[in-house]
Every structure is written in C-alpha cells, then in structure tokens.
Write a protein that holds these residues in place. Structure first.
Motif, PDB file in Angstrom:
ATOM      1  N   THR A   1       0.804  -1.236   0.000  1.00  0.00           N
ATOM      2  CA  THR A   1       0.000   0.000   0.000  1.00  0.00           C
ATOM      3  C   THR A   1       0.831   1.278   0.000  1.00  0.00           C
ATOM      4  N   ASP A   2       2.162   1.176   0.075  1.00  0.00           N
ATOM      5  CA  ASP A   2       3.039   2.344   0.253  1.00  0.00           C
ATOM      6  C   ASP A   2       2.937   3.300  -0.951  1.00  0.00           C
ATOM      7  N   SER A   3       2.442   4.507  -0.687  1.00  0.00           N
ATOM      8  CA  SER A   3       2.236   5.469  -1.789  1.00  0.00           C
ATOM      9  C   SER A   3       3.542   6.151  -2.204  1.00  0.00           C
ATOM     10  N   LEU A   4       4.629   5.934  -1.449  1.00  0.00           N
ATOM     11  CA  LEU A   4       5.894   6.631  -1.730  1.00  0.00           C
ATOM     12  C   LEU A   4       6.811   5.853  -2.669  1.00  0.00           C
ATOM     13  N   ILE A   5       6.443   4.605  -3.014  1.00  0.00           N
ATOM     14  CA  ILE A   5       7.353   3.777  -3.820  1.00  0.00           C
ATOM     15  C   ILE A   5       6.838   3.615  -5.255  1.00  0.00           C
ATOM     16  N   ALA A   6       7.734   3.186  -6.154  1.00  0.00           N
ATOM     17  CA  ALA A   6       7.437   3.171  -7.597  1.00  0.00           C
ATOM     18  C   ALA A   6       6.327   2.187  -7.969  1.00  0.00           C
ATOM     19  N   ALA A   7       6.260   1.049  -7.266  1.00  0.00           N
ATOM     20  CA  ALA A   7       5.231   0.042  -7.578  1.00  0.00           C
ATOM     21  C   ALA A   7       4.944  -0.770  -6.330  1.00  0.00           C
TER      22      ALA A   7
END
Length: 486
Positions: free
Chosen positions: A266-272
C-alpha cells in the motif's frame, strides 16, 4: 479497568522526528489505545509540534518556571488518529526552528537542562491533576529528555506520603545520557539530597538518564538482547552497575513496526506495489532506484542500500572498508544519511571513482528512505551496537534482506542465511558475529552466493516479508507491565 498512561517524550512522528524514538512514541500509544488503555502523550511545544496538532485548547496556567515566563499547558489531538497530546507552551524555551536539541552550529543549546527539566516537571504535575479532567496512573518516560519525570514524582511522594503515579522509564539508546554540569542542579528545584551517587549525580555531573534509571519503578529497553548488553562494562556507558543492581526491574520489549506506514502492498511513496507472492513490483522499485541515483541499469546487479546516520556507531566505517568487495563482485550500493564528515567524504570519494556502482546522498527525507528500502536487494545495518533498530524491520517487510551485526535488537530479529537455516526454512537475512571488516566481507560474500541461487533467494525474501513485528505483541507486554504496577 481502563489504565490511564501518559507517555513523556521529546518527539513524535509525524510531528517531529530526528530518529527512531519518534516512530515509537507515534505508534505505541495508539497500539495501547487499541487494547483498551487510555494513553496520552506530553511533548515540549516545539514549533513543528504546535503547528501539527489540531484543536489546541488551554488546560492550565503554569506561570514562571525554569527561566521561562507565562508558561502554560495546552491539549490538542493528532489529526491522523485523534491521539490526545499535551503541549508545554514556553516560547523562550521551545520556540526555535531547526533541530530541537542543537543550535545552527550543531552545538547543544546551553539551556537544555532547563528545557527538559520543564518536560519532566510538567509530567509530574499532570500526574498531580494539573489537568483537572484527567490524571495518569502510569507515567511512561522515554529517553534522557524525560528522565527527570520520575525524580519529580519521587520528590512529590516524599512530600505527600503517597505516589501520585507509578513510573516506567524506557531507554531507547543508552549512549545519549543528558549529562549537565553540577552547578545547574540548583535550577531544577529538586531536594538537595537528590544530588547524590544514589540519585542524579554522575561522576561529578548530573545525568537525566541516570535519574530515569534510578527513580523509576520499572525500566524497559527496546530489545531483549540490549537489556542484557547494557548490564555489561562494554555497553553500560558507566551505568552498568546501576542497571545490574536493578536487573529484576529491567526488561527488554522489542519495538514494533507501524505497518500502516511501512507496507509494500500500500506504500504510496514507492514506484510500484508488490506482495510476498507477486514480487514483480519490487523489480520496478529497483529500476526506479537505479535511475534516481544514476547507477548502471543492471537488473541482475546485487543492490545494497543504507539509510542511516553516517557514524561509527552505525558501523559505516566497517562498510567503507568492505566496499571494494561489493564493487569487485559487480554489486551496487546506495547510501543515504548524514553524520561524521570523515565518513561522508570517504563514501563520496568511492562514489566519484565508481559512479556506475556507488551513489551517496547526504540528507534525510522520509520518501527517499522508503524508496531505498523498497528498491534494494539487501539493506545493510552493520551497527557496532544497536538498541533495537527499526531499519532492519522495515527491510524485512519489503523483502530487502537485512545484513546485520549480531548485536542488540538486530540479533533478536534477523536469522542468518546459513545452509542449515535455509534448509529449516528459518533464514531471513545475513548476520555477522565479530565487528571487523573480514566478518562483514564474509557476510557480503554470502549475500552474493545466495543471490546466485534464485529459488533460495526468493524463498528467503518471502519468509522475510511474512515476519510480523507489529506493535500488537509489544503493546500487550507494556500493558501487562502497567497492570502489574497499578
């Protein structure tokens, strides 16, 4: 029975963070609330804290204390989760930009003793109904900044004949002891006999950390192994005698991870996004990281990441010595952090000589930290000592195998990828025993060897990602401790 607990600290994520302490203070009280406790936090009124709270209301006027005038107590909530936070409004003490502890020259503020005595004193006042609507049964102080809370409560108990609240002191890092010259003791308003070897006196000076260790009902630290280590001469920082004496009151409770913040699904800070069964997104994160740092775009290069203070405590001098091994074997390294100028320069020189393999960026930025943890194959945490360490726990969650020194919380959380541990389905990373370049180099070679065996590597990645170091279990242990005391 609902237990009321006040957490006393100098920082809290996401309002203000200089290290792992803020993550813990941001995550433990909400985890306790989920278990039915009534947990609140007390912080100094640093600008970032005051700005980040919603619905700030005045609670009490304090007046003139510790060289500050018109001091007051306010109460607000953390917008993210509604956590109740008390704030000490003392402009002359706290209204300073930048680092909460150091001036623009990176020198500790000359009035830090008063600034943090105010924090401990106010905690003791809240336990004595400074807020007419709420008082804690447990005052849980974190690190040296809050060390005097239990001393002020002990002084109040002497005066009134009964304790206002029971106290717990948590050591996040024994290396930071809050030591001040003895002539400042008179400004603290504590009984004269508290300046004693059995008290706050520490080799002719005074130590806020020692006050917390001496006067609290219970002491905890942030991993079981570190609890044993700090009772030894080598890691006791001059307090091993006191800690050994109090060993029956001392326990190690592992820090947890806030998986709402650190979660590759769910991490919105990573590329995928990716999961332990669908790892394609992790390859995209690695490619994005190589691009971001202008490294050679090689999907098969073993990529090591470091997100850390660049200090000898963190073992970065050891990593610098082992860097030729990574480069020689076709690996890559991304380093992100700030710290000791000699280490910064040493790493930057290697990066200049090998720009396709090594990249160094100085600074701190939460977004980039997430991107490095997600995009690396291995996260190196070769610390000389490490009370708990959170980076290796984040790395496990993201399937970036931690490479660690067997010490403190690192020893408690990472299982070495030895042949027998791989066979028994236990391995989650790479662990080296002796703190020396040869031992680290051997662990780096084991990482390359496992990486060459794709099936075993993927199995170890999946096992790492399935580890659960959430706050639930640790919060249960703290709550059990509170109940025992109350």
């Amino acid at each position: 029975m609902t237990i009321r607990a006040l957490h006393v600290a100098s920082e809290l994520y996401p309002l203000l963070k200089t290290g792992g302490l803020a993550d813990v203070v941001g995550a433990l009280p909400p985890a306790l609330i989920e278990l039915g406790a009534d947990a609140r936090v007390l912080l100094p009124g640093f600008p970032a804290v005051v700005a980040g709270l919603s619905d700030l209301q005045p609670v009490a006027r304090i007046g003139d204390r510790f060289g500050a005038s018109n001091v007051s107590l306010a109460r607000g909530t953390l917008p993210a989760n509604g956590l109740v936070v008390y704030v000490i409004r003392a402009e002359t003490l706290y209204d300073r930009g930048g680092n909460p502890y150091l001036d623009a020259e990176h020198v500790p503020y000359g009035d830090n003793a008063q600034r943090f005595a105010m924090l401990g004193w106010t905690a003791a006042q809240i336990a004595q109904h400074l807020d007419p609507t709420w008082a804690p049964q447990i005052v849980h102080a974190h690190d040296w900044h809050a060390g005097l809370a239990s001393a002020y409560l002990k002084a109040a108990e002497r005066e009134h004949g009964k304790p206002a609240a029971r106290t717990i002191f948590t050591v996040h890092n024994l290396a930071y002891q809050g030591v001040f010259p003895s002539h400042q003791f008179g400004q603290l308003g504590l009984p004269a006999d508290f300046f004693h070897m059995s008290g706050v006196e520490f080799y002719g000076q005074m130590s806020f950390l020692k006050a917390g260790l001496f006067y609290s009902d219970r002491i905890t630290t942030v991993s079981p192994t570190y609890a044993r280590e700090i009772q030894t001469l080598a890691q006791g920082g001059g307090l091993d005698g006191l800690l050994s004496q109090r060993s029956h009151d001392l326990s190690g409770i592992l820090n947890g991870v806030d998986y709402t913040v650190w979660q590759p699904t769910t991490d919105s800070l990573i590329a995928a996004h990716y999961t332990d069964t669908r790892l394609a997104g992790k390859r995209a994160c690695k490619t994005a990281l190589q691009e971001r740092f202008h490294l050679a775009q090689k999907s098969d290069a073993l990529l090591f990441g470091v997100v850390s203070r660049l200090t000898e405590q963190k073992g970065l001098d050891l990593l610098l010595a082992a860097l030729p091994e990574i480069i020689k074997r076709g690996g890559q390294l991304v380093v992100f952090g700030t710290g000791d100028p000699a280490l910064e320069n040493g790493l930057q020189l290697v990066a200049q000589a090998h720009p396709e393999s090594v990249a160094v960026e100085l600074g701190f930025d939460e977004t980039l930290a997430h991107q490095i943890v997600a995009g690396s194959d291995v996260i190196a945490v070769p610390s000389r000592f490490e009370p708990c360490g959170l980076t290796q726990l984040y790395a496990l969650a993201y399937g970036s195998l931690p490479l660690v020194h067997r010490v403190g919380g690192l020893a408690d959380t990472v299982v070495d990828a030895s042949l027998e541990n791989i066979a028994d389905d236990l391995a989650t990373g790479f662990v080296f025993e002796r703190f020396e370049p040869e031992a680290l180099t051997a662990a780096i070679r084991r990482a390359f060897a496992l990486y060459a065996r794709r099936t075993d590597w993927k199995a170890t990645q999946r096992r790492a990602m399935r580890q659960d170091f959430g706050w639930g279990a640790s919060a249960e242990r703290y709550l059990a401790l509170y109940r025992e005391l109350v």
